[in-house]
Design a protein around this motif. Structure first.
Motif, PDB file in Angstrom:
ATOM      1  N   GLY A  68       9.933 105.905  55.523  1.00  0.00           N
ATOM      2  CA  GLY A  68       9.366 106.865  54.575  1.00  0.00           C
ATOM      3  C   GLY A  68       9.583 106.436  53.142  1.00  0.00           C
ATOM      4  N   LYS A  69      10.800 106.051  52.857  1.00  0.00           N
ATOM      5  CA  LYS A  69      11.141 105.629  51.499  1.00  0.00           C
ATOM      6  C   LYS A  69      10.384 104.358  51.105  1.00  0.00           C
ATOM      7  N   LEU A  70      10.325 103.390  52.019  1.00  0.00           N
ATOM      8  CA  LEU A  70       9.627 102.136  51.735  1.00  0.00           C
ATOM      9  C   LEU A  70       8.130 102.381  51.550  1.00  0.00           C
ATOM     10  N   LEU A  71       7.557 103.191  52.429  1.00  0.00           N
ATOM     11  CA  LEU A  71       6.124 103.486  52.354  1.00  0.00           C
ATOM     12  C   LEU A  71       5.789 104.178  51.036  1.00  0.00           C
ATOM     13  N   SER A  72       6.660 105.081  50.589  1.00  0.00           N
ATOM     14  CA  SER A  72       6.385 105.777  49.328  1.00  0.00           C
ATOM     15  C   SER A  72       6.486 104.790  48.161  1.00  0.00           C
ATOM     16  N   TYR A  73       7.406 103.867  48.222  1.00  0.00           N
ATOM     17  CA  TYR A  73       7.504 102.820  47.190  1.00  0.00           C
ATOM     18  C   TYR A  73       6.221 101.986  47.142  1.00  0.00           C
ATOM     19  N   LEU A  74       5.768 101.524  48.309  1.00  0.00           N
ATOM     20  CA  LEU A  74       4.575 100.673  48.360  1.00  0.00           C
ATOM     21  C   LEU A  74       3.346 101.431  47.852  1.00  0.00           C
ATOM     22  N   ALA A  75       3.256 102.731  48.185  1.00  0.00           N
ATOM     23  CA  ALA A  75       2.100 103.530  47.752  1.00  0.00           C
ATOM     24  C   ALA A  75       2.079 103.679  46.230  1.00  0.00           C
TER      25      ALA A  75
ATOM     26  N   VAL B 198      12.864  87.933  54.103  1.00  0.00           N
ATOM     27  CA  VAL B 198      13.208  89.294  53.685  1.00  0.00           C
ATOM     28  C   VAL B 198      12.562  89.466  52.304  1.00  0.00           C
ATOM     29  N   ALA B 199      11.509  90.286  52.244  1.00  0.00           N
ATOM     30  CA  ALA B 199      10.687  90.350  51.039  1.00  0.00           C
ATOM     31  C   ALA B 199      10.997  91.558  50.162  1.00  0.00           C
ATOM     32  N   ILE B 200      11.532  92.615  50.792  1.00  0.00           N
ATOM     33  CA  ILE B 200      11.834  93.842  50.058  1.00  0.00           C
ATOM     34  C   ILE B 200      13.207  94.334  50.527  1.00  0.00           C
ATOM     35  N   ILE B 201      14.015  94.788  49.575  1.00  0.00           N
ATOM     36  CA  ILE B 201      15.361  95.243  49.919  1.00  0.00           C
ATOM     37  C   ILE B 201      15.573  96.658  49.393  1.00  0.00           C
ATOM     38  N   GLY B 202      16.034  97.534  50.266  1.00  0.00           N
ATOM     39  CA  GLY B 202      16.327  98.909  49.864  1.00  0.00           C
ATOM     40  C   GLY B 202      17.779  99.021  49.440  1.00  0.00           C
ATOM     41  N   THR B 203      17.991  99.621  48.249  1.00  0.00           N
ATOM     42  CA  THR B 203      19.355  99.700  47.715  1.00  0.00           C
ATOM     43  C   THR B 203      19.817 101.139  47.456  1.00  0.00           C
ATOM     44  N   GLY B 204      19.016 102.112  47.913  1.00  0.00           N
ATOM     45  CA  GLY B 204      19.380 103.519  47.712  1.00  0.00           C
ATOM     46  C   GLY B 204      18.274 104.416  48.237  1.00  0.00           C
ATOM     47  N   PRO B 205      18.507 105.741  48.247  1.00  0.00           N
ATOM     48  CA  PRO B 205      17.560 106.649  48.897  1.00  0.00           C
ATOM     49  C   PRO B 205      16.237 106.868  48.156  1.00  0.00           C
ATOM     50  N   SER B 206      16.205 106.653  46.859  1.00  0.00           N
ATOM     51  CA  SER B 206      14.996 106.955  46.099  1.00  0.00           C
ATOM     52  C   SER B 206      14.010 105.786  46.137  1.00  0.00           C
ATOM     53  N   ALA B 207      12.713 106.090  45.933  1.00  0.00           N
ATOM     54  CA  ALA B 207      11.671 105.052  45.968  1.00  0.00           C
ATOM     55  C   ALA B 207      11.923 103.963  44.926  1.00  0.00           C
ATOM     56  N   GLU B 208      12.665 104.288  43.848  1.00  0.00           N
ATOM     57  CA  GLU B 208      12.919 103.267  42.811  1.00  0.00           C
ATOM     58  C   GLU B 208      14.064 102.319  43.178  1.00  0.00           C
ATOM     59  N   ASP B 209      14.844 102.682  44.194  1.00  0.00           N
ATOM     60  CA  ASP B 209      16.003 101.858  44.558  1.00  0.00           C
ATOM     61  C   ASP B 209      15.565 100.709  45.471  1.00  0.00           C
ATOM     62  N   ILE B 210      14.912  99.723  44.862  1.00  0.00           N
ATOM     63  CA  ILE B 210      14.307  98.624  45.627  1.00  0.00           C
ATOM     64  C   ILE B 210      14.476  97.318  44.857  1.00  0.00           C
ATOM     65  N   ILE B 211      14.754  96.245  45.576  1.00  0.00           N
ATOM     66  CA  ILE B 211      14.611  94.908  44.990  1.00  0.00           C
ATOM     67  C   ILE B 211      13.396  94.287  45.675  1.00  0.00           C
ATOM     68  N   ASP B 212      12.335  94.072  44.895  1.00  0.00           N
ATOM     69  CA  ASP B 212      11.063  93.582  45.449  1.00  0.00           C
ATOM     70  C   ASP B 212      10.964  92.081  45.182  1.00  0.00           C
ATOM     71  N   LEU B 213      11.042  91.301  46.246  1.00  0.00           N
ATOM     72  CA  LEU B 213      11.051  89.844  46.090  1.00  0.00           C
ATOM     73  C   LEU B 213       9.678  89.239  46.373  1.00  0.00           C
ATOM     74  N   ARG B 214       8.663  90.088  46.570  1.00  0.00           N
ATOM     75  CA  ARG B 214       7.378  89.567  47.034  1.00  0.00           C
ATOM     76  C   ARG B 214       6.723  88.608  46.046  1.00  0.00           C
ATOM     77  N   ASN B 215       6.989  88.806  44.754  1.00  0.00           N
ATOM     78  CA  ASN B 215       6.397  87.889  43.777  1.00  0.00           C
ATOM     79  C   ASN B 215       7.278  86.676  43.502  1.00  0.00           C
ATOM     80  N   VAL B 216       8.459  86.681  44.092  1.00  0.00           N
ATOM     81  CA  VAL B 216       9.418  85.612  43.811  1.00  0.00           C
ATOM     82  C   VAL B 216       9.419  84.561  44.925  1.00  0.00           C
ATOM     83  N   ILE B 217       9.174  85.031  46.171  1.00  0.00           N
ATOM     84  CA  ILE B 217       9.283  84.101  47.308  1.00  0.00           C
ATOM     85  C   ILE B 217       7.940  83.455  47.635  1.00  0.00           C
TER      86      ILE B 217
END
Ligand code: IMP
Ligand code: MG
Length: 336
Positions: free
Chosen positions: A17-24, A317-336
């Motif tokens: 849920g959290k990841l999907l909301s981030y991606l949306a 591993v392209a996306i990393i969740g670091t907390g409960p909110s949609a903003e708590d993400i390390i997005d590596l998709r543009n780096v890898i």
């Protein structure tokens, strides 16, 4: 990434849920389409200081410009749907496929009292198993038979494929997860349908040649609700000690927990044909990255853990969740 499929990597509750909301919010999506079994899923979303536990409305609702759809393979409980549409204030952008199966009170009653389903399998009691049984019998009511659903009815397959033809981005939201698959999971302790990425495509009416990315969501530790094997299962005491306690979003049950399993990760990537991993709740195992968006925090034990996962699965591993909110993400998709 015109068509992205998001699927569960283990036994559900990976934090989809959290990841999907981030991606949306982050990716420029035309629509988000809910796939999976039905109301047995509970996706938890933290958004603008509020927590939502959704069982029907797609997690992508957080982006007000996104069209929301429910695919024909998904079982709809109209009571749950209407309640969530009100709660999320999204009545004007929801579409339900004509051919979604309908969960009725009788299905919920069987699912929550039956000694096999509730007692042995440990079902969620949401009516999905008995409804899918009626669907196999060709006696289940469909969305097109329900007057209250008429304003929402649409052909989801046509909508999505038209969007893809126009070069727009669409995301399919899987629910449950691969190890709960009726075909590939730990039968009989599984759900009432296949839950693979291929099944997600089938649920929403998109063919396999149109898939661009399959993101498999894996939590940094394993959890399982209900019955069935859980390799490396910890005692309740040890689960509490590690801070890995979770309670079911639908059932409220304490989830059983175990450390991450690389063999299961490999199996999950194979069965889903996954192209990327989203690794969630990494902050629970490694508190030093809590709420971080900083790539430089990926070092030491954290980096070692990620390397080991990539080595076992042969994907990134392209996306990393670091907390409960949609903003708590390390997005590596543009780096890898
Ligand atoms: P059912 O899908 O309600 O029939 O339950 C069958 C099994 O799948 C039980 O062990 C449930 O706890 C599990 N299950 C079904 N849906 C989910 C989910 O969304 N997350 C976690 N477990 C689930
Ligand atoms: Mg859940």
């Amino acid at each position: 990434m015109p068509f992205t499929v998001v699927c569960g990597g283990f036994w559900g509750d990976e934090g989809k849920g959290k990841l999907l909301s981030y991606l949306a919010l982050k990716d420029d999506l035309e629509s988000v389409v809910r796939a999976g079994v039905g109301t047995n899923a509970g996706h938890t979303i933290e958004f603008e200081g509020r927590e939502y536990k959704l069982r029907m409305v797609p997690s992508g609702f957080v982006n007000p410009s996104v069209r929301m759809l429910i695919g024909a393979g998904v079982l709809v409980d109209p009571n749950v749907l209407f309640k969530e549409l009100k709660e999320t204030k999204t009545e004007d952008r929801m579409g339900v496929d004509y051919q979604c199966g309908i969960i009725e009170q009788k299905h919920i009653e069987i699912d929550s009292t039956d000694t096999h389903l509730k007692g042995k399998i440990g079902s969620t009691g949401s009516g999905t198993g008995p409804a899918n049984m009626d669907r196999a019998m060709r006696s289940l009511k469909l969305a097109r038979d329900i007057p209250e659903l008429q304003p929402y009815l649409t052909d989801v397959s046509v909508e999505i494929n038209d969007s893809l033809d126009e070069g727009k981005n669409v995301m399919a939201e899987g629910s449950q997860a691969i190890l709960l698959s009726l075909f590939h999971g730990s039968y009989p302790y599984v759900t009432s349908k296949d839950t693979s990425a291929a099944a997600i495509c089938s649920d929403v009416g998109v063919g396999p040649t149109r898939v661009d990315e399959v993101i498999v969501v894996m939590k940094a530790f394993l959890t399982r609700v209900g019955t069935g094997d859980l390799p490396g299962e910890l005692s309740e005491e040890e689960t509490v000690k590690r801070g890995w306690t979770e309670y079911g979003a639908v059932t409220g049950r304490l989830r059983r927990a175990a450390p991450f399993n690389y063999d299961l990760a490999k199996k999950s990537v194979r069965l889903n044909g996954a192209t990327q991993i989203a690794l969630t709740k990494l902050d629970i195992v490694f508190p030093e990255i809590s709420k971080s968006n900083d790539i430089d925090k990926i070092k030491g034990d954290v980096a070692e853990f990620i390397d080991k996962i990539e080595e076992a699965t042969k994907i990134k591993v392209a996306i990393i969740g670091t907390g409960p909110s949609a903003e708590d993400i390390i997005d590596l998709r543009n780096v890898i």
